[in-house]
Design a protein around this motif. Structure first.
Motif, PDB file in Angstrom:
ATOM      1  N   ARG A 154       0.814  -1.222   0.000  1.00 20.11           N
ATOM      2  CA  ARG A 154       0.000   0.000   0.000  1.00 20.11           C
ATOM      3  C   ARG A 154       0.847   1.272   0.000  1.00 20.11           C
ATOM      4  O   ARG A 154       0.321   2.373   0.157  1.00 20.11           O
ATOM      5  N   GLY A 155       2.154   1.129  -0.217  1.00 14.98           N
ATOM      6  CA  GLY A 155       3.030   2.282  -0.157  1.00 14.98           C
ATOM      7  C   GLY A 155       3.389   2.621   1.279  1.00 14.98           C
ATOM      8  O   GLY A 155       3.016   1.906   2.211  1.00 14.98           O
ATOM      9  N   LEU A 156       4.088   3.728   1.464  1.00 12.19           N
ATOM     10  CA  LEU A 156       4.486   4.136   2.807  1.00 12.19           C
ATOM     11  C   LEU A 156       3.272   4.721   3.523  1.00 12.19           C
ATOM     12  O   LEU A 156       2.755   5.773   3.139  1.00 12.19           O
ATOM     13  N   LEU A 157       2.817   4.050   4.562  1.00  9.59           N
ATOM     14  CA  LEU A 157       1.610   4.461   5.282  1.00  9.59           C
ATOM     15  C   LEU A 157       1.894   5.693   6.152  1.00  9.59           C
ATOM     16  O   LEU A 157       3.049   6.010   6.430  1.00  9.59           O
ATOM     17  N   PRO A 158       0.850   6.385   6.594  1.00  9.18           N
ATOM     18  CA  PRO A 158       1.038   7.524   7.499  1.00  9.18           C
ATOM     19  C   PRO A 158       1.799   7.104   8.753  1.00  9.18           C
ATOM     20  O   PRO A 158       1.628   5.991   9.245  1.00  9.18           O
ATOM     21  N   PHE A 159       2.623   8.003   9.262  1.00  4.52           N
ATOM     22  CA  PHE A 159       3.434   7.702  10.440  1.00  4.52           C
ATOM     23  C   PHE A 159       2.683   8.016  11.729  1.00  4.52           C
ATOM     24  O   PHE A 159       2.036   9.055  11.847  1.00  4.52           O
ATOM     25  N   PRO A 173      19.076  11.470  17.943  1.00  3.99           N
ATOM     26  CA  PRO A 173      18.717  11.639  16.534  1.00  3.99           C
ATOM     27  C   PRO A 173      17.791  10.548  16.020  1.00  3.99           C
ATOM     28  O   PRO A 173      17.726   9.446  16.573  1.00  3.99           O
ATOM     29  N   ILE A 174      17.096  10.867  14.949  1.00  2.00           N
ATOM     30  CA  ILE A 174      16.316   9.892  14.188  1.00  2.00           C
ATOM     31  C   ILE A 174      17.168   9.458  13.006  1.00  2.00           C
ATOM     32  O   ILE A 174      17.726  10.300  12.289  1.00  2.00           O
ATOM     33  N   VAL A 175      17.284   8.145  12.795  1.00  2.38           N
ATOM     34  CA  VAL A 175      18.049   7.627  11.658  1.00  2.38           C
ATOM     35  C   VAL A 175      17.110   6.811  10.759  1.00  2.38           C
ATOM     36  O   VAL A 175      16.721   5.700  11.116  1.00  2.38           O
ATOM     37  N   PRO A 176      16.726   7.362   9.607  1.00  4.69           N
ATOM     38  CA  PRO A 176      15.826   6.619   8.708  1.00  4.69           C
ATOM     39  C   PRO A 176      16.571   5.510   7.955  1.00  4.69           C
ATOM     40  O   PRO A 176      17.716   5.693   7.520  1.00  4.69           O
ATOM     41  N   VAL A 177      15.905   4.365   7.831  1.00  3.94           N
ATOM     42  CA  VAL A 177      16.429   3.243   7.047  1.00  3.94           C
ATOM     43  C   VAL A 177      15.376   2.895   5.999  1.00  3.94           C
ATOM     44  O   VAL A 177      14.229   2.601   6.345  1.00  3.94           O
ATOM     45  N   CYS A 178      15.758   2.945   4.739  1.00  2.00           N
ATOM     46  CA  CYS A 178      14.814   2.729   3.642  1.00  2.00           C
ATOM     47  C   CYS A 178      15.132   1.432   2.901  1.00  2.00           C
ATOM     48  O   CYS A 178      16.295   1.165   2.572  1.00  2.00           O
ATOM     49  N   VAL A 179      14.087   0.659   2.625  1.00  2.00           N
ATOM     50  CA  VAL A 179      14.240  -0.598   1.887  1.00  2.00           C
ATOM     51  C   VAL A 179      13.375  -0.522   0.635  1.00  2.00           C
ATOM     52  O   VAL A 179      12.203  -0.143   0.708  1.00  2.00           O
ATOM     53  N   SER A 180      13.946  -0.862  -0.507  1.00  2.00           N
ATOM     54  CA  SER A 180      13.182  -0.847  -1.753  1.00  2.00           C
ATOM     55  C   SER A 180      12.011  -1.824  -1.667  1.00  2.00           C
ATOM     56  O   SER A 180      12.019  -2.759  -0.861  1.00  2.00           O
ATOM     57  N   GLN A 226       9.934   8.558   1.767  1.00  2.00           N
ATOM     58  CA  GLN A 226       9.134   8.254   0.587  1.00  2.00           C
ATOM     59  C   GLN A 226       9.909   8.576  -0.696  1.00  2.00           C
ATOM     60  O   GLN A 226       9.911   7.790  -1.647  1.00  2.00           O
ATOM     61  N   SER A 227      10.570   9.720  -0.697  1.00  2.00           N
ATOM     62  CA  SER A 227      11.369  10.111  -1.865  1.00  2.00           C
ATOM     63  C   SER A 227      12.505   9.128  -2.104  1.00  2.00           C
ATOM     64  O   SER A 227      12.783   8.737  -3.240  1.00  2.00           O
ATOM     65  N   LYS A 228      13.154   8.711  -1.022  1.00  2.00           N
ATOM     66  CA  LYS A 228      14.283   7.779  -1.150  1.00  2.00           C
ATOM     67  C   LYS A 228      13.807   6.401  -1.627  1.00  2.00           C
ATOM     68  O   LYS A 228      14.454   5.782  -2.480  1.00  2.00           O
ATOM     69  N   ILE A 229      12.688   5.918  -1.100  1.00  2.00           N
ATOM     70  CA  ILE A 229      12.164   4.607  -1.515  1.00  2.00           C
ATOM     71  C   ILE A 229      11.799   4.622  -2.998  1.00  2.00           C
ATOM     72  O   ILE A 229      12.082   3.663  -3.729  1.00  2.00           O
ATOM     73  N   GLU A 231      13.156   6.466  -5.237  1.00  2.00           N
ATOM     74  CA  GLU A 231      14.447   6.493  -5.927  1.00  2.00           C
ATOM     75  C   GLU A 231      15.064   5.093  -5.977  1.00  2.00           C
ATOM     76  O   GLU A 231      15.579   4.654  -7.018  1.00  2.00           O
ATOM     77  N   LEU A 232      14.995   4.385  -4.854  1.00  2.00           N
ATOM     78  CA  LEU A 232      15.547   3.030  -4.801  1.00  2.00           C
ATOM     79  C   LEU A 232      14.775   2.083  -5.722  1.00  2.00           C
ATOM     80  O   LEU A 232      15.384   1.222  -6.377  1.00  2.00           O
ATOM     81  N   ASP A 233      13.460   2.223  -5.774  1.00  2.00           N
ATOM     82  CA  ASP A 233      12.642   1.360  -6.636  1.00  2.00           C
ATOM     83  C   ASP A 233      13.012   1.534  -8.103  1.00  2.00           C
ATOM     84  O   ASP A 233      13.063   0.552  -8.861  1.00  2.00           O
ATOM     85  N   LYS A 234      13.262   2.766  -8.511  1.00  2.00           N
ATOM     86  CA  LYS A 234      13.667   3.019  -9.904  1.00  2.00           C
ATOM     87  C   LYS A 234      15.032   2.402 -10.178  1.00  2.00           C
ATOM     88  O   LYS A 234      15.266   1.831 -11.251  1.00  2.00           O
ATOM     89  N   GLU A 235      15.929   2.502  -9.201  1.00  2.00           N
ATOM     90  CA  GLU A 235      17.259   1.918  -9.367  1.00  2.00           C
ATOM     91  C   GLU A 235      17.176   0.393  -9.447  1.00  2.00           C
ATOM     92  O   GLU A 235      17.855  -0.230 -10.289  1.00  2.00           O
ATOM     93  N   VAL A 236      16.349  -0.213  -8.598  1.00  2.00           N
ATOM     94  CA  VAL A 236      16.176  -1.678  -8.618  1.00  2.00           C
ATOM     95  C   VAL A 236      15.600  -2.136  -9.953  1.00  2.00           C
ATOM     96  O   VAL A 236      16.036  -3.138 -10.527  1.00  2.00           O
TER      97      VAL A 236
END
Length: 243
Positions: A154-159, A173-180, A226-229, A231-236
Motif C-alpha cells: 500500500r506504499g508508505l503508510l502515514p506515520f 537523533p532519528i536515523v531513517p532506514v529505507c528498503v526498496s 518516501q522520496s528515497k524509496i 528512488e531506490l525502486d527506480k534503481e532496482v
C-alpha cells in the motif's frame, strides 16, 4: 519444489538459531548486543530466498550512539532484508504477548528487546516514557516502525508519532532506514528474486524540535523516506532489467 526446499532450510535454520540463541544468551541475558548478533544471522537468509542484497550502511553508523532508527515495514521479508542494518546495542519494541511464542518469544526477551503491554491503554500510554528510560539509562538505540503495521503493497503508510515523541524527549537523533519495495516481487518458486536495496540515511537532529513540533518532524521524515524509496525502486527496476 524450490519453495519446499527453501521452506525446509528456513525452518531448520530458524529452529537452530532459536535453540542456540536461547542457550547463548543465558550467559548474559538481556544484553542489548545480542539483538544485532541474531539480527545479522537472520539477514543471511536473503541468499536462500534468491535475493541480491545491496546494503548502503555508512561506516560511521556504529559511532552514532543512542538513536532511534525508523524503517518502512512491508512484510515478513523485512526480517531477511533489513536485519543486517541493525547497529550495535539496538533493540526493538514488541508486545509482551510475544514472550509466549515458543522459542521466538524466549529469544526475543533474552536478547534485551523492550516488551510493552499494548492491550492496556493506560500502560501503553507510558510506552514512550519506557523507551526514553531505556535509551537514557542503558544507552541503547531503538528500532521502530512508525507506520505501526506492515504496508503490504500500500506504499508508505502515514506515520504514528510515538517514535518521534521518544526521540525528542530523549534528545537523540532519528536515523531513517529505507528498503526498496518487495511486495509481490519475491516468489518462493523462482530462483532469482532480483535486487533489494537497503539504505541508511544521515541522522536527523531532533534537538531543534519541541514536543509541539512532533508532527512536523514525523512529516519531514516520512517525506524524506518516501522520496528515497521511490528512488531506490527506480534503481532496482533498472538493475533487474540489466539482469
Amino acid at each position: 519444489m524450490l519453495a519446499i526446499i527453501r521452506g525446509i532450510i528456513v525452518i531448520l535454520f530458524t529452529i537452530l538459531i532459536f535453540i542456540f540463541g536461547c542457550i547463548y544468551c543465558l550467559f548474559s541475558p538481556r544484553n542489548p548486543r545480542h539483538v544485532m548478533t541474531f539480527g545479522h544471522a537472520f539477514g543471511k537468509l536473503h541468499k536462500i530466498f534468491g535475493i541480491k542484497l545491496v546494503e548502503r550502511i555508512p561506516a560511521e553508523a556504529q559511532k552514532y550512539g543512542p538513536s532511534i532508527y525508523i524503517a518502512n515495514h512491508q512484510n515478513n521479508y523485512d526480517m531477511v532484508t533489513m536485519s543486517n542494518a541493525v547497529q550495535p546495542r539496538t533493540v526493538t519494541v514488541g508486545k509482551k504477548s510475544l514472550v509466549f511464542i515458543p522459542f521466538f518469544g524466549q529469544l526475543y526477551w533474552l536478547t534485551g528487546n523492550i516488551l510493552i503491554d499494548r492491550e492496556n491503554r493506560t500502560k501503553a500510554h507510558g510506552t514512550i516514557s519506557q523507551v526514553v528510560d531505556q535509551i537514557t539509562k542503558k544507552q541503547v538505540s531503538v528500532w521502530m516502525f512508525p507506520e505501526g503495521t506492515r504496508s503490504r503493497g500500500r506504499g508508505l503508510l502515514p506515520f504514528k508519532t510515538g517514535a518521534f515523541h521518544a526521540a525528542i524527549a530523549a534528545g537523540v537523533p532519528i536515523v531513517p532506514v529505507c528498503v526498496s519495495s518487495t511486495h509481490d516481487k519475491i516468489k518462493l518458486n523462482r530462483w532469482n528474486n532480483g535486487t533489494v536495496i537497503v539504505e541508511m540515511l544521515p541522522p536527523i537532529d531532533t534537538t531543534k524540535y519541541t514536543k509541539e513540533q512532533v508532527r512536523e518532524l514525523a512529516g519531514h521524515c516520512r517525506q524524506m523516506m518516501q522520496s528515497k524509496i521511490e528512488e531506490l525502486d527506480k534503481e532496482v527496476e533498472a538493475l533487474n532489467k540489466r539482469g
